[in-house]
Write an enzyme that holds these catalytic residues in place. Structure first.
Site, PDB file in Angstrom:
ATOM      1  CB  CYS A   1      30.722  37.532  41.494  1.00 41.21           C
ATOM      2  SG  CYS A   1      31.862  38.145  42.700  1.00 41.21           S
TER       3      CYS A   1
ATOM      4  CG  ASP B   1      28.999  42.909  45.306  1.00 41.37           C
ATOM      5  OD1 ASP B   1      29.679  43.624  44.549  1.00 41.37           O
ATOM      6  OD2 ASP B   1      29.238  41.714  45.528  1.00 41.37           O
TER       7      ASP B   1
ATOM      8  NE  ARG C   1      34.753  37.903  51.212  1.00 43.79           N
ATOM      9  CZ  ARG C   1      35.075  38.986  50.524  1.00 43.79           C
ATOM     10  NH1 ARG C   1      36.112  39.710  50.884  1.00 43.79           N
ATOM     11  NH2 ARG C   1      34.367  39.349  49.477  1.00 43.79           N
TER      12      ARG C   1
ATOM     13  CG  HIS D   1      33.425  41.963  40.338  1.00 40.60           C
ATOM     14  ND1 HIS D   1      32.779  40.804  40.681  1.00 40.60           N
ATOM     15  CD2 HIS D   1      34.232  41.650  39.306  1.00 40.60           C
ATOM     16  CE1 HIS D   1      33.175  39.836  39.892  1.00 40.60           C
ATOM     17  NE2 HIS D   1      34.060  40.311  39.044  1.00 40.60           N
TER      18      HIS D   1
ATOM     19  CG  HIS E   1      28.287  41.623  40.182  1.00 38.65           C
ATOM     20  ND1 HIS E   1      27.654  41.084  41.272  1.00 38.65           N
ATOM     21  CD2 HIS E   1      29.615  41.503  40.411  1.00 38.65           C
ATOM     22  CE1 HIS E   1      28.566  40.633  42.119  1.00 38.65           C
ATOM     23  NE2 HIS E   1      29.767  40.873  41.637  1.00 38.65           N
TER      24      HIS E   1
ATOM     25  CD  GLN F   1      31.387  41.956  49.160  1.00 32.12           C
ATOM     26  OE1 GLN F   1      30.786  41.076  48.568  1.00 32.12           O
ATOM     27  NE2 GLN F   1      32.624  42.285  48.867  1.00 32.12           N
TER      28      GLN F   1
ATOM     29  CE  LYS G   1      43.211  45.935  43.321  1.00 34.26           C
ATOM     30  NZ  LYS G   1      43.080  45.569  44.694  1.00 34.26           N
TER      31      LYS G   1
HETATM   32 ZN    ZN Z   1      31.639  40.446  42.332  1.00 37.70          ZN
END
Ligand code: ZN
Ligand code: ZN
Length: 641
Positions: free
Chosen positions: A332, A381, A361, A508, A383, A379, A462
């Site tokens: 992010c 991902d 992580r 996200h 945004h 990920q 979420k």
């Molecule tokens: Zn994010």
């Protein structure tokens, strides 16, 4: 007092009543099924006395809270059986867990799996005895003396950790007493379907400096059939274990040199890249742009995002030119820097920025599990930056995209909406607007969903997608997370139609979640037999003997020219052997070539789906398979060869 039940109906009582009494008052059937209660959202014991107006829900085995009480009671029954058989065993802890329960015991002589049957037999007796389960409390000092008297040093230690002056609760069934917060069933009688599954070592309090205890795992159900279905599912899962198949199929490996950091082997890499190609295709179609942000960024950035203060334990850090850096655990902040790389206007919004970001992580080594739980993963991902009035449409767009992805692999799924937690940031207005938009989007799409009140992140509500694999297990993969906080922390802006500066809202979202984990799920879901479009090798050419290798090579060249992933087995083995090998590798197609095929310019097609499909012109086969791959079809298996 007035009790409001789950269906909205009410019961009125002049005096206080226990949860089980109220359940009996509703119906005897319900009282028989009751495992626990829920008063104003909090799970309580059936014995809990209600003395004022409240919302009450009677939990049966169907609800999580009820299941936990049922299995926790099973763990007590197991502990009682063990104490009967091995009186010197010392009790540590015995909670319910996701699919069952366990109990940690300090055993004089270690148990073996042969002992489990004996313990189960004793448990059956305890269930048959239908022992009433009673709850009582003692003041802390008396509780310590009580457990000392019973020679349970671990329990004494647990009580000593509780604050002075507290009342300690116990549960008693027959001669067995356990220190326990509950809740529990009313008797041992309903626990008819159970099985002890395995043994493991576990340190007292999970600390390796402490003594190693024996952990006994088990599970229980209200019905025999459900228990059997669970056991079958577990056996099937074992056969499909992605760690085993990943090795057999040459997809990935793990090494001591990099615990939690997977290596992708050539075939696994083909699989991964095929997924990523698909990902890029659908994201482009859905109006996303793709970016890539650095793996490592400075401490300053992570302080702004809040990760340095709240997530540092899970981050790997280093120092460059005397400045602290962190390897990104999330994409992010980098994505926000890209948003801020130029002035944005309302005309640019919604701005959908996808990133296949490699994040790291830290996970404890004991938590690592194949590709399912790793320390570095990609990920899928994205945004999305948008104006408040765009939330609903954007959420719908993302939910549709996720639906498309899961359907392609034949996954069913269910959706959960998590709302504002107690400890949250942002105004009531923002939360209400955002939660309404999420609900509205799900309603518009006609998706059923479960609401998890108070389970959202502190920065926004979420939606989670839980997919169900071919053997009925569920995996949380996709999420759509609304966020008002990061745009605020980073002071993101856009110029509105009014010419003024405004703050965008951010989404996200991930569809696969982690590509690595999704591959693990796919391996188990398909048991390694991937649809043709995903298979690392789609076709193998099998010459009947050396004589036909030249023709085989011609066939192979044409397959490759058509973009099919193909190879040829040139080993000096009998054709039957070659077929068996290809089958073990779970290849979708084999093309067998011999004299007849060469003469007629054909190939004999043998597939994983139909078995022998007969001789075809090579051009016809090419047309069919190209179509199958292009449409990303999952052909049904109609043969068990
Ligand atoms: Zn994010
Ligand atoms: Zn307990």
């Amino acid at each position: 007092m007035i009790i409001t039940l789950k269906d909205g109906s009410t019961k009125e009582y002049a005096e206080s009543k226990s949860v089980i009494e109220i359940a009996s008052d509703i119906s005897e059937g319900l009282a028989r099924m009751a495992c626990a209660g829920e008063v104003n959202g909090e799970v309580v014991d059936l014995r809990t006395v209600v003395d004022q107006d409240c919302e009450l829900n009677i939990l049966t085995f169907q609800e999580e809270g009820g299941k936990a009480a049922f299995r926790h009671t099973t763990s007590h029954i197991m502990a009682q059986a063990i104490k009967r058989l091995y009186p010197t065993a010392k009790l540590a802890i015995g909670p319910s867990i996701a699919d069952g329960f366990y109990y940690d015991m300090d055993m004089e002589n270690p148990l073996t799996t042969d002992d489990l049957g004996k313990i189960e037999a004793e448990m059956k007796k305890i269930v048959k005895e239908a022992l009433p389960i009673k709850r009582f409390t003692l003041p802390r000092e008396e509780a310590i003396a009580f457990m000392k008297d019973r020679n349970e040093p671990y329990k004494v230690e647990l009580i000593e950790d509780l604050p002075e002056g507290s009342e300690i609760s116990f549960y008693e069934q027959g001669e067995f007493v356990d220190l326990c917060a509950g809740p529990h069933l009313m008797t041992t009688k309903p626990v008819k379907a159970f099985k002890l599954l395995s043994l493991a070592g576990a340190y007292w309090r999970g600390d390796e400096h402490n003594k190693m205890l024996t952990r006994i795992y088990g599970t229980s159900y209200t019905k025999k059939a459900d228990l059997e279905a669970y056991i079958t599912r577990m056996e099937e899962a074992k056969k499909r274990d992605h760690r085993k198949l990943g090795k057999e199929l040459g997809l990935f490996m793990m090494r001591e040199e990099g615990p939690g950091f997977p290596f992708f082997l050539p075939k696994g890499m083909v699989l991964k890249n095929t997924l990523l190609d698909y990902w890029r295709e659908i994201h482009e179609k859905n109006g996303y742009v793709e970016i890539s942000t650095p793996i490592m960024l400075s401490r300053h950035l992570w302080e702004t995002s809040g990760h340095w203060d709240h997530y540092k334990e899970n981050m790997y850090t280093t120092v460059i030119d005397e400045t602290d850096f962190a390897i990104k655990p999330m994409n992010c902040p980098g994505g926000i820097l890209v948003y801020q790389s130029e002035p944005r206007s309302y005309r640019d919004l919604p701005l959908r920025m996808g990133e296949l970001g490699l994040v790291h992580r830290h996970e404890k080594s004991g938590q690592l599990h194949g590709l399912m739980r790793v320390r570095c993963f990609t990920q899928d991902d994205a945004h999305i930056f948008m104006m408040p009035e765009q939330i609903r449409e954007e959420i719908k767009g993302v939910a549709r995209l996720i639906d498309e992805v899961y359907s392609l692999f034949g996954f069913k799924y269910h959706v959960e909406l998590s709302t504002r937690p107690e400890d949250s940031m942002g105004s009531d207005e923002d939360w209400e607007m955002a939660t309404d938009a999420l609900r509205g989007a799900l309603d518009d799409l006609g998706l059923d969903y479960v609401v998890n009140e108070g389970d959202g992140a502190f920065y926004g509500p979420k939606i989670d997608f839980h997919l169900e694999d071919s053997i009925g297990r569920t995996w949380q993969c996709g999420t759509i997370q609304l966020d008002f906080q990061l745009p605020l922390r980073f002071n993101c802006e856009y110029i509105g139609a009014d010419g003024e500066k405004h703050r965008p809202i951010m989404i996200h979202r991930v569809a696969f979640g982690s590509i690595e984990r999704f591959i693990g799920i796919l391996i188990e879901h398909f048991a390694g037999a991937f649809p043709t479009w995903l298979s690392p090798v789609q076709v193998r050419v099998l010459p009947i003997s050396d004589k036909y290798q030249e023709y085989g090579q011609k066939v192979l060249d044409q397959l490759k020219a058509a973009g099919i992933r193909a190879d040829m087995d040139t080993k000096a083995e009998k054709i039957g052997y070659k077929i068996r090998e290809a089958r073990l590798e779970k290849l979708p197609y084999m093309l067998i070539v011999g004299a007849k095929e060469e003469e007629e310019g054909k190939v004999s097609v043998r597939s994983r789906f139909l078995g022998d499909e007969g001789a075809k012109d090579l051009s016809e086969f090419l047309e069919d398979i190209t179509e199958e791959i292009k449409a990303r079809k999952i052909r049904e298996v109609q043969t068990e060869e």
